[in-house]
Design an enzyme around this catalytic site. Structure first.
Site, PDB file in Angstrom:
ATOM      1  N   ASP A 150      14.374  16.596  32.797  1.00 50.77           N
ATOM      2  CA  ASP A 150      13.930  17.422  31.677  1.00 50.77           C
ATOM      3  C   ASP A 150      12.687  16.819  31.036  1.00 50.77           C
ATOM      4  OD1 ASP A 150      14.271  19.261  29.224  1.00 50.77           O
ATOM      5  OD2 ASP A 150      16.036  19.731  30.412  1.00 50.77           O
ATOM      6  N   HIS A 192      13.568  19.346  24.208  1.00 47.47           N
ATOM      7  CA  HIS A 192      14.547  20.058  25.031  1.00 47.47           C
ATOM      8  C   HIS A 192      15.476  19.104  25.776  1.00 47.47           C
ATOM      9  CE1 HIS A 192      15.919  22.569  28.479  1.00 47.47           C
ATOM     10  NE2 HIS A 192      15.898  23.531  27.592  1.00 47.47           N
ATOM     11  N   SER A 385      20.234  27.108  29.632  1.00 53.06           N
ATOM     12  CA  SER A 385      20.006  25.656  29.682  1.00 53.06           C
ATOM     13  C   SER A 385      21.182  24.915  29.084  1.00 53.06           C
ATOM     14  CB  SER A 385      18.751  25.281  28.874  1.00 53.06           C
ATOM     15  OG  SER A 385      17.579  25.694  29.473  1.00 53.06           O
TER      16      SER A 385
END
Length: 574
Positions: A150, A192, A385
């Site tokens: 990520d 994120h 996600s």
């Protein structure tokens, strides 16, 4: 001076002049090559060594070694590309395009969760999937490595340390720069990656004494492949997967979380990221990927979620009652199947609406959406996600309980323990193409001993080597309805019925042995005249996948790998 000496002097002068001309010509050619426009491409061949040698011979500048798919990324001129494509040992040349995570688009709204005061944070989703019951039994993911590919990681204590206070972060790998750093570099400017990792492993404890993460004792391996804006290239992502495969044994990496998605540009086996993902699965790394956030339309599953072997996850949402599962519904943004090759995706759904996770206040997401950030540490975000991170945590719990399970067996355990959403009459509330086997259940997955229902008929070695490729049971009839060949009662017109919620129950809907997971050998190649499976099923040209679902020029990458990943983009809470 003799005539002979005169002749020798003239010859020497001519040779020297010719040498100067030749040197000037070579220098001019060198300047021409150095100033020619270069672009980044992925060059794939029979083996890494031969590809490196050929690219170097042609003057290309290698930037990434991508051994996992027998390729390199290199800066090349158009002439060098043409020369490489002429070599028999070069299989494919792909343009190295971009993928994106943690997008910033979407309408902002007001926070309305019912979670209570910031000091009394309870994430609730561990209880919703019954992971908290396993925690009380000592099943916390202890020792199982989860690699989160990520945007990096923020060093909050609940991420840095497990429930015993021991560091859980053995290493951080930066695939953008190509280096490894022991410990934590405490860098996630996008936000994120931290949010995803928090859902999977946070060891923070609620006032009720429950953990905020699904697998609070799991090891965490941060693999940084996306930049501060959530952007990354195919080459960076593939190099990241290559590193994960190579370090599997050293860090006991059993689970790989891929919370990103790009629109497919080819069949699953021809996409370079998908090829790397299949190698990870072949090496017994349980890959969990997001379905994507392009729902509710059918055939919206993204890359790498369209790989048939791996576990692809859709999202359900909580109707703003996080502690009450009775009114939960499928999230409208959750991408739906089938895939172009006829596979049912996603395999399961998990909580993905209004998900609370840790995030640095300085991150881009926190600063752009401050109304969803509170207490200087928690951020609320929705998407597949987040649902993917839930399933990655459940996989770690199941592997702690039974570390000997293969990836195919683990996939079957999680699928066959899931709870489908049903109507009061027991019929499916959502199509199998929307919810797969249903909502994940951590306790049921750990206790489940059904292990032979996943990936039947698939042969990953042959698929990776290009000898065989496979298709699933999904088809489309003349009226545009999607159905499963050989099974009755699985028909979908792509409509959604929205009510106050459905029950996710232990039905007997899947006792037929998950026939929809069976695969068929692709025998006739790909073309407009149909898709024929080895058992006699035929997709005729009057039926399937119209309106641009078929690609041109033999389904190759005709333009470039420039389709942006969309599943991690902002979606409105619902």
């Amino acid at each position: 001076m003799s005539a002979m000496n005169t002749i020798k002097n003239i010859q020497s002068l001519l040779i020297a002049t010719l040498a100067v001309v030749l040197i000037a010509g070579c220098a001019g050619q060198s300047r021409s090559d150095s100033t020619a426009e270069r672009s980044s491409f992925i060059v794939q061949g029979a083996d890494l060594a031969s590809v490196k040698a050929l690219v170097t011979m042609e003057g290309g500048e290698i930037t990434h070694e991508l051994g996992v798919i027998r390729a390199v990324a290199a800066e090349l001129t158009s002439g060098q590309i043409a020369a490489l494509r002429s070599h028999d040992d070069i299989r494919r040349v792909y343009e190295n395009g971009a993928v994106e995570t943690a997008g910033k688009s979407g309408k902002k709204g007001s926070r309305n969760t019912g979670y209570g005061a910031p000091t009394d944070v309870n994430t609730d989703y561990p209880s919703l999937v019954n992971a908290d019951d396993l925690h009380t039994m000592g099943i916390t993911g202890d020792g199982i490595g989860i690699a989160v590919l990520d945007t990096g990681l923020w060093g909050h204590n609940a991420i840095r340390y497990d429930i015993s206070g021991d560091t859980r972060l053995p290493v951080v790998y930066n695939a953008i720069k190509g280096y490894t750093e022991e410990g934590l570099d405490d860098s996630d400017p996008a936000g994120h990656g931290t949010h995803i990792a928090s859902i999977a492993v946070s060891s923070a404890i609620t006032p009720e004494g429950k953990f905020n993460g699904i697998a609070p004792d799991a090891r965490l391996i941060s693999v940084h492949a996306f930049d501060e804006n959530g952007n990354g290239t195919y080459a960076d992502v593939i190099r990241a997967i290559d590193w994960v495969v190579s370090k599997k044994s050293r860090y006991n990496i059993r689970v790989l979380n891929l919370s990103f998605s790009a629109e497919p540009r080819s069949h699953y086996w021809d996409d370079p990221i998908n090829q790397a993902v299949m190698v990870a699965w072949q090496n017994e790394i349980f890959v969990v990927a997001a379905a994507g956030n392009r729902g509710p339309d059918p055939m919206t599953i993204g890359v790498p979620g369209n790989v048939p072997y791996i576990m692809t996850v859709g999202a359900m949402t909580d109707n703003y009652t996080p502690a009450d599962g009775s009114d939960d519904v499928l999230a409208s943004f959750s991408s739906a199947g089938p895939t172009v090759e006829g596979f049912v995706k996603p395999e399961v759904v998990a909580p993905g609406g209004h998900m609370l996770g840790l995030m640095d206040s300085r991150s881009n997401l926190a600063t752009e959406y401050p109304e969803f950030y509170f207490d200087e540490q928690y951020f609320e975000m929705s998407g597949t996600s987040q649902a993917t991170a839930v399933v990655s945590g459940i996989a770690a719990l199941a592997l702690q309980a039974e570390p000997w399970r293969s990836v195919d067996e683990l996939k079957c355990k999680i699928m066959s323990a899931a709870k489908p959403a049903v109507n009061p009459d027991g019929s499916l509330a959502y199509s199998v193409f929307q919810q797969g086997a249903g909502l994940v259940d951590a306790v049921a997955a750990v206790n489940n001993q059904t292990v032979d229902c996943a990936n039947r008929g698939l042969h990953i070695d042959d698929d990776i080597d290009g000898y065989q490729h496979f298709g699933g049971r999904a088809n489309q009839d003349a009226d545009g309805n999607y159905y499963l060949m050989g099974l009755d009662g699985y028909l979908w017109t792509d409509g959604y019925l929205w009510t106050d919620g459905y029950l996710w129950t232990d039905g007997s809907l899947w006792t037929d042995g998950y026939l929809w997971t069976d695969a068929y050998l692709w025998t006739d190649g790909v073309g407009t005249e149909g898709y024929r499976w080895t058992d006699g099923y035929l997709w005729t040209d009057g039926y399937l996948w119209t309106d641009g679902y078929l690609w041109t020029d033999g389904y190759l990458w005709t333009d470039s790998l420039t389709e942006m990943a969309s599943m991690s983009s902002w979606v409105d809470p619902e």
